[in-house]
Design an enzyme around this catalytic site. Sequence first.
Site, short mmCIF file in Angstrom:
data_model
loop_
_atom_site.label_atom_id
_atom_site.label_comp_id
_atom_site.label_asym_id
_atom_site.label_seq_id
_atom_site.Cartn_x
_atom_site.Cartn_y
_atom_site.Cartn_z
N GLU A 116 36.31 50.23 21.24
CA GLU A 116 35.56 50.92 20.20
C GLU A 116 36.15 50.57 18.83
OE1 GLU A 116 32.81 53.10 20.94
OE2 GLU A 116 33.18 51.89 22.71
N LYS A 143 30.72 59.42 28.36
CA LYS A 143 29.90 58.84 29.44
C LYS A 143 29.82 59.82 30.61
CE LYS A 143 31.20 54.20 27.95
NZ LYS A 143 32.19 53.13 28.08
N1 HSE Z 1 34.77 50.60 24.40
C1 HSE Z 1 33.92 50.71 25.54
C2 HSE Z 1 34.70 50.25 26.75
C3 HSE Z 1 32.69 49.86 25.34
O1 HSE Z 1 35.80 49.71 26.59
O2 HSE Z 1 34.24 50.43 27.86
C4 HSE Z 1 31.56 50.22 26.24
O3 HSE Z 1 31.15 51.53 26.07
#
Ligand code: HSE
Length: 435
Positions: free
Chosen positions: A192, A207
């Site tokens: 991110e 998530k």
């Molecule tokens: N930063 C997130 C990950 C990207 O490493 O899974 C996907 O949501």
Amino acid sequence: MAEPLRIGIAGLGTVGAAVARVLSEKAAELTRQCGRGIVVAAVSARHRERERGIDLGTAQWFDDPADMAAKAGIDVFVELIGGEEGAARTSVRTALEAGRHVVTANKALLARHGVGLAEIAEKRGVLLNYEAAVAGGIPVIKTMREAMAGNSVSRVFGILNGTCNYILTRMEAEGLTFDACLNDAQQLGYAEADPTFDIEGHDTAHKLAILSSLAFGHRIAADDIYMEGISNISQADIRAAAELGYRIKLLGVAQRTDSGVEQRVHPTMVPTASVIAQVHGVTNAVAIETDILGELLLSGPGAGGNATASAVVGDIADIAKSRPGFQHGPVFGRPARELVAYRKARMRRHAGGYFIRLTVQDRLGVFAAIAKRMADNEISLESIVQRAADAEAQKTVILVTHETTEAAVRKAVDGITKDGHLLDKPQVIRIERAD
Ligand code: HSE
């Protein structure tokens, strides 16, 4: 042939640029599949002049994504800006209220405002598709939203953050430091914008909040998730786990219990022989356990431009294929007004096995004192191992418990800390049942 579907893309970072590229490179095939073309009619991003290696053709440029959502001649607003507030939230809301379909990869936005946005989408009769928001390229939203009607889910869990899994995999396989692995994950476009969102568990929690709502039909409750990240996982933990037949993964787990639904994100010991322990690198995996289907495991690339673009393009193509009277169902698998209030299971009542690593003074009676604290809290031990530690006059004690409760473990560890034998912060890692 039907009129082409006109889309506007907001956000041209790693994912946005990959989406534009895939739509251009696969234009002919997508037209055949959808029975109509897909045209990028408008775009919006922060820096107009930046070289992105993509041809945006005659797309109309908007500095403000909300302006694009309100005024551009588009059927679908594709939100790839990110962030739970600000431009992403305003523009998605504007697009839905203007009666445009929305495709988004924004898990933070959905975790925070998903139900409200679903209510607007359902009222306006438009689609809000978000396959890319959870587990990158894995079609887990479609699976849970469309293919599991009638199933009662008992547990959904998985590796939902590619960055963390990449770091843990390389730390174990190559003995590298946490920082070196994180730096590589950032270079590869997995992390991110603020990588603490990855490593402290926020991204996994966002998530998980979405998956839990789909699994158990409750309103999204991202603030009620118990969360621990991986920043305090050391080589000592990774080595001890391997010796004991476990591997450490950052898991998100949502589980139905008698007292409600547990939602938790934390580093987890999974048996080395389990399927989820074989999920390496940036790969994600989601396991879903239900009464009718049994256990389903989906695994695939969880982060990165192309994996995420695959899910975004799939969502756009679904809209291109839909016709009046032939659209996909509600945003969270049931009408938003039917989602029930979240009933939280308290973390202290969580039941499971625990790994506890203690650095103690090498003194007579320490081992016995630890064992007593365990017995006093009715914790039965599967194994207890004492090792030489890094410094002289220190020992490492590793305990693995049989099933017990979080409350008992916390009380026992507090007691051991009060006994005054510890030379370092105790490390506690939950063990998860996995086949
Ligand atoms: N930063 C997130 C990950 C990207 O490493 O899974 C996907 O949501």
